[in-house]
Structure formats: structure tokens, C-alpha cells
Design a protein around this motif. Structure first.
Motif, PDB file in Angstrom:
ATOM      1  N   LYS A  18       0.811  -1.351  -0.194  1.00 32.52           N
ATOM      2  CA  LYS A  18       0.029  -0.010  -0.074  1.00 32.52           C
ATOM      3  C   LYS A  18       0.822   1.340  -0.021  1.00 32.52           C
ATOM      4  O   LYS A  18       0.572   2.305  -0.474  1.00 32.52           O
ATOM      5  CB  LYS A  18      -0.952   0.006   1.242  1.00 32.52           C
ATOM      6  N   ASP A  19       2.072   1.154   0.528  1.00 34.55           N
ATOM      7  CA  ASP A  19       2.835   2.189   0.375  1.00 34.55           C
ATOM      8  C   ASP A  19       3.765   2.590  -0.689  1.00 34.55           C
ATOM      9  O   ASP A  19       4.379   3.738  -0.968  1.00 34.55           O
ATOM     10  CB  ASP A  19       3.922   2.112   1.566  1.00 34.55           C
ATOM     11  N   ASP A  20       3.864   1.604  -1.351  1.00 34.56           N
ATOM     12  CA  ASP A  20       4.459   1.608  -2.670  1.00 34.56           C
ATOM     13  C   ASP A  20       3.971   0.536  -3.752  1.00 34.56           C
ATOM     14  O   ASP A  20       4.677  -0.668  -3.610  1.00 34.56           O
ATOM     15  CB  ASP A  20       6.027   1.391  -2.385  1.00 34.56           C
ATOM     16  N   CYS A  21       3.194   0.917  -4.880  1.00 35.00           N
ATOM     17  CA  CYS A  21       2.526  -0.034  -5.673  1.00 35.00           C
ATOM     18  C   CYS A  21       2.775   0.499  -7.170  1.00 35.00           C
ATOM     19  O   CYS A  21       2.368   1.403  -7.336  1.00 35.00           O
ATOM     20  CB  CYS A  21       1.042  -0.027  -5.282  1.00 35.00           C
ATOM     21  N   TRP A  22       3.578  -0.610  -7.879  1.00 32.92           N
ATOM     22  CA  TRP A  22       3.786  -0.429  -9.204  1.00 32.92           C
ATOM     23  C   TRP A  22       3.091  -1.478 -10.043  1.00 32.92           C
ATOM     24  O   TRP A  22       2.786  -2.527  -9.556  1.00 32.92           O
ATOM     25  CB  TRP A  22       5.183  -0.569  -9.335  1.00 32.92           C
ATOM     26  N   VAL A  29       5.274   0.731 -17.053  1.00 32.92           N
ATOM     27  CA  VAL A  29       5.187   0.549 -15.589  1.00 32.92           C
ATOM     28  C   VAL A  29       4.668   1.851 -14.925  1.00 32.92           C
ATOM     29  O   VAL A  29       5.036   2.985 -15.463  1.00 32.92           O
ATOM     30  CB  VAL A  29       6.847   0.595 -15.050  1.00 32.92           C
ATOM     31  N   TYR A  30       3.738   1.635 -14.169  1.00 32.31           N
ATOM     32  CA  TYR A  30       2.950   2.991 -13.544  1.00 32.31           C
ATOM     33  C   TYR A  30       3.023   2.696 -11.943  1.00 32.31           C
ATOM     34  O   TYR A  30       2.848   1.735 -11.353  1.00 32.31           O
ATOM     35  CB  TYR A  30       1.481   2.672 -13.928  1.00 32.31           C
ATOM     36  N   ASN A  31       3.540   3.881 -11.402  1.00 27.45           N
ATOM     37  CA  ASN A  31       3.474   3.871  -9.732  1.00 27.45           C
ATOM     38  C   ASN A  31       1.969   4.487  -9.500  1.00 27.45           C
ATOM     39  O   ASN A  31       1.646   5.594  -9.552  1.00 27.45           O
ATOM     40  CB  ASN A  31       4.462   5.142  -9.531  1.00 27.45           C
ATOM     41  N   VAL A  32       1.188   3.390  -8.946  1.00 29.79           N
ATOM     42  CA  VAL A  32      -0.236   3.775  -8.635  1.00 29.79           C
ATOM     43  C   VAL A  32      -0.614   4.160  -7.224  1.00 29.79           C
ATOM     44  O   VAL A  32      -1.618   3.948  -6.474  1.00 29.79           O
ATOM     45  CB  VAL A  32      -1.122   2.628  -9.246  1.00 29.79           C
ATOM     46  N   THR A  33       0.514   3.873  -6.580  1.00 28.11           N
ATOM     47  CA  THR A  33       0.350   4.309  -4.951  1.00 28.11           C
ATOM     48  C   THR A  33      -0.321   5.360  -4.598  1.00 28.11           C
ATOM     49  O   THR A  33      -1.180   5.354  -3.577  1.00 28.11           O
ATOM     50  CB  THR A  33       1.947   4.527  -4.419  1.00 28.11           C
ATOM     51  N   ASP A  34      -0.405   6.548  -5.166  1.00 27.19           N
ATOM     52  CA  ASP A  34      -1.356   7.752  -4.868  1.00 27.19           C
ATOM     53  C   ASP A  34      -2.778   7.390  -5.453  1.00 27.19           C
ATOM     54  O   ASP A  34      -3.431   8.081  -4.818  1.00 27.19           O
ATOM     55  CB  ASP A  34      -0.705   8.945  -5.565  1.00 27.19           C
ATOM     56  N   PHE A  35      -2.709   6.638  -6.054  1.00 29.82           N
ATOM     57  CA  PHE A  35      -4.370   6.234  -6.728  1.00 29.82           C
ATOM     58  C   PHE A  35      -4.923   5.080  -6.067  1.00 29.82           C
ATOM     59  O   PHE A  35      -6.120   4.888  -6.362  1.00 29.82           O
ATOM     60  CB  PHE A  35      -4.295   5.919  -8.372  1.00 29.82           C
ATOM     61  N   GLU A  37      -6.394   4.391  -2.995  1.00 28.70           N
ATOM     62  CA  GLU A  37      -7.637   4.922  -2.235  1.00 28.70           C
ATOM     63  C   GLU A  37      -8.690   5.555  -3.197  1.00 28.70           C
ATOM     64  O   GLU A  37      -9.831   5.372  -3.004  1.00 28.70           O
ATOM     65  CB  GLU A  37      -7.337   6.148  -1.497  1.00 28.70           C
ATOM     66  N   ASP A  38      -8.188   5.877  -4.535  1.00 28.17           N
ATOM     67  CA  ASP A  38      -9.353   6.556  -5.390  1.00 28.17           C
ATOM     68  C   ASP A  38      -9.645   5.687  -6.220  1.00 28.17           C
ATOM     69  O   ASP A  38     -10.801   6.020  -7.071  1.00 28.17           O
ATOM     70  CB  ASP A  38      -8.678   7.939  -6.129  1.00 28.17           C
ATOM     71  N   HIS A  39      -9.391   4.282  -6.363  1.00 26.34           N
ATOM     72  CA  HIS A  39      -9.645   3.470  -7.624  1.00 26.34           C
ATOM     73  C   HIS A  39     -10.828   2.961  -7.169  1.00 26.34           C
ATOM     74  O   HIS A  39     -11.471   2.662  -6.001  1.00 26.34           O
ATOM     75  CB  HIS A  39      -8.604   2.057  -7.521  1.00 26.34           C
ATOM     76  N   PRO A  40     -11.939   3.097  -8.504  1.00 28.39           N
ATOM     77  CA  PRO A  40     -13.213   2.656  -8.085  1.00 28.39           C
ATOM     78  C   PRO A  40     -13.421   1.230  -7.672  1.00 28.39           C
ATOM     79  O   PRO A  40     -14.381   0.802  -7.017  1.00 28.39           O
ATOM     80  CB  PRO A  40     -13.859   2.920  -9.265  1.00 28.39           C
ATOM     81  N   GLY A  41     -12.569   0.316  -8.056  1.00 32.03           N
ATOM     82  CA  GLY A  41     -12.744  -0.981  -7.642  1.00 32.03           C
ATOM     83  C   GLY A  41     -12.077  -1.258  -6.267  1.00 32.03           C
ATOM     84  O   GLY A  41     -11.790  -2.464  -5.868  1.00 32.03           O
ATOM     85  N   GLY A  42     -11.351  -0.381  -5.643  1.00 31.80           N
ATOM     86  CA  GLY A  42     -10.705  -0.397  -4.397  1.00 31.80           C
ATOM     87  C   GLY A  42      -9.233  -0.747  -4.543  1.00 31.80           C
ATOM     88  O   GLY A  42      -8.853  -1.031  -5.657  1.00 31.80           O
ATOM     89  N   LEU A  46      -5.878  -3.298  -7.357  1.00 28.84           N
ATOM     90  CA  LEU A  46      -4.552  -3.019  -7.543  1.00 28.84           C
ATOM     91  C   LEU A  46      -3.420  -3.794  -6.792  1.00 28.84           C
ATOM     92  O   LEU A  46      -2.374  -4.057  -7.541  1.00 28.84           O
ATOM     93  CB  LEU A  46      -4.557  -1.215  -7.600  1.00 28.84           C
ATOM     94  N   LEU A  47      -3.691  -3.947  -5.779  1.00 26.63           N
ATOM     95  CA  LEU A  47      -2.733  -4.581  -4.832  1.00 26.63           C
ATOM     96  C   LEU A  47      -2.432  -6.156  -5.338  1.00 26.63           C
ATOM     97  O   LEU A  47      -1.092  -6.576  -5.462  1.00 26.63           O
ATOM     98  CB  LEU A  47      -2.812  -4.477  -3.360  1.00 26.63           C
ATOM     99  N   GLN A  48      -3.684  -6.761  -5.877  1.00 26.34           N
ATOM    100  CA  GLN A  48      -3.425  -8.062  -6.164  1.00 26.34           C
ATOM    101  C   GLN A  48      -3.110  -8.060  -7.605  1.00 26.34           C
ATOM    102  O   GLN A  48      -2.198  -9.026  -7.871  1.00 26.34           O
ATOM    103  CB  GLN A  48      -5.052  -8.600  -6.137  1.00 26.34           C
ATOM    104  N   ALA A  49      -3.139  -7.040  -8.502  1.00 28.39           N
ATOM    105  CA  ALA A  49      -2.635  -6.826  -9.707  1.00 28.39           C
ATOM    106  C   ALA A  49      -1.032  -6.652  -9.688  1.00 28.39           C
ATOM    107  O   ALA A  49      -0.351  -7.249 -10.512  1.00 28.39           O
ATOM    108  CB  ALA A  49      -3.423  -5.828 -10.410  1.00 28.39           C
ATOM    109  N   ALA A  50      -0.640  -5.821  -8.911  1.00 28.89           N
ATOM    110  CA  ALA A  50       0.902  -5.797  -8.722  1.00 28.89           C
ATOM    111  C   ALA A  50       1.256  -7.077  -8.135  1.00 28.89           C
ATOM    112  O   ALA A  50       2.387  -7.522  -8.498  1.00 28.89           O
ATOM    113  CB  ALA A  50       1.111  -4.598  -7.528  1.00 28.89           C
ATOM    114  N   ALA A  51       0.802  -7.770  -7.164  1.00 27.12           N
ATOM    115  CA  ALA A  51       1.580  -9.114  -6.817  1.00 27.12           C
ATOM    116  C   ALA A  51       1.463 -10.050  -7.755  1.00 27.12           C
ATOM    117  O   ALA A  51       2.558 -11.067  -7.641  1.00 27.12           O
ATOM    118  CB  ALA A  51       0.795  -9.642  -5.496  1.00 27.12           C
ATOM    119  N   ASN A  52       0.499 -10.222  -8.667  1.00 27.79           N
ATOM    120  CA  ASN A  52       0.501 -11.237  -9.757  1.00 27.79           C
ATOM    121  C   ASN A  52       1.449 -10.935 -10.786  1.00 27.79           C
ATOM    122  O   ASN A  52       1.544 -11.757 -11.742  1.00 27.79           O
ATOM    123  CB  ASN A  52      -0.913 -11.148 -10.293  1.00 27.79           C
TER     124      ASN A  52
END
Length: 141
Positions: A18-22, A29-35, A37-42, A46-52
Motif C-alpha cells: 500500500k505504501d509503494d505499488c507499481w 510501468v505505472y506507480n499507482v501508490t497515490d491512486f 484509495e481513489d480507484h473505483p474497484g478498491g 490494484l494490490l492483487q494485480a501488482a502481486a500477480n
């Protein structure tokens, strides 16, 4: 960071919190860390997509709007080396036309569902017109 910077897959895989998500989408490559909380899907999506790893398929499966796609440019920090992408995503990452083109399968599916609704409504309207004609118009003739 410069958008022309090239990252390795192992470097990107360390940014999955949550503190650093690409995210990797279409070889970029996108740094979506700041986004998060604003992502409509939660943020979990995004965290699961980053981990996959490569999130291209997940991104395409959802069918994001053009405004969502254009919003991504603000989060772009670089690209991933093409050799490190899965084979099915290498063509999309190297061809700018394919990378920006949504999958045509989504469009075919949406037009089919529209016809699935329109055709029964048309049949219902014809049945009502036939009933009205036989009940009121034909009796007076």
C-alpha cells in the motif's frame, strides 16, 4: 523518474504494498501508490494485480473507459524490458497501435447483449400491436 526508464521484472516485483505499488500494463510501468484509495474497484484490486506481476490481462478484462486509460499517463514512470514480458503481451507492448487499442472481444460482447434486449422488446411490441388491432380495430370493421 523519467517515463523512458526501463525496469526489470524483479525490481518491479518489490513494489507491491500500500505504501509503494507499481503495475505493469502493456509493457509500461505505472506507480499507482497515490491512486490506491481513489480507484473505483478498491485498493485490493490494484494490490492483487501488482502481486500477480503483469496486470495487462486484468486491466483488459475489466474494460476500462477511455478517460481511465488517459488518466494512466499521469502515473507512468517507465517501461519493462520486452524480454521479461509474457509472450502473449510482448506484441501489444512493442506495437503502439495494439497497446492503445481495446480488445475487440469486449465490443462484440456488448453489442450482442444489446441485441439480446432489443429483439425481445421488438417481439413484445409486435404482439401488443397485433392484440390491439384484433381487439379494437377489427371489431369495429
Amino acid at each position: 523518474m523519467s517515463a523512458s526508464k526501463t525496469f526489470s521484472f524483479s525490481e518491479i516485483s518489490t513494489h507491491t504494498s500500500k505504501d509503494d505499488c507499481w503495475l505493469i500494463i502493456h509493457g509500461k510501468v505505472y506507480n499507482v501508490t497515490d491512486f490506491l484509495e481513489d480507484h473505483p474497484g478498491g485498493d485490493d484490486v490494484l494490490l492483487q494485480a501488482a502481486a500477480n506481476g503483469d496486470a495487462t490481462q486484468s486491466f483488459e478484462d475489466v474494460g476500462h473507459s477511455t478517460s481511465a486509460t488517459s488518466m494512466m499517463e499521469g502515473f507512468l514512470i517507465g517501461s519493462i524490458h520486452v524480454d521479461e514480458l509474457p509472450k502473449e503481451n510482448q506484441a501489444r507492448a512493442t506495437d503502439p497501435f495494439l497497446a492503445n487499442k481495446p480488445q475487440e472481444i469486449k465490443q462484440a460482447t456488448s453489442s450482442t447483449s444489446f441485441m439480446d434486449i432489443l429483439l425481445p422488446l421488438l417481439i413484445l411490441a409486435l404482439a401488443f400491436a397485433a392484440w390491439y388491432y384484433l381487439t379494437y380495430i377489427n371489431v369495429n370493421a
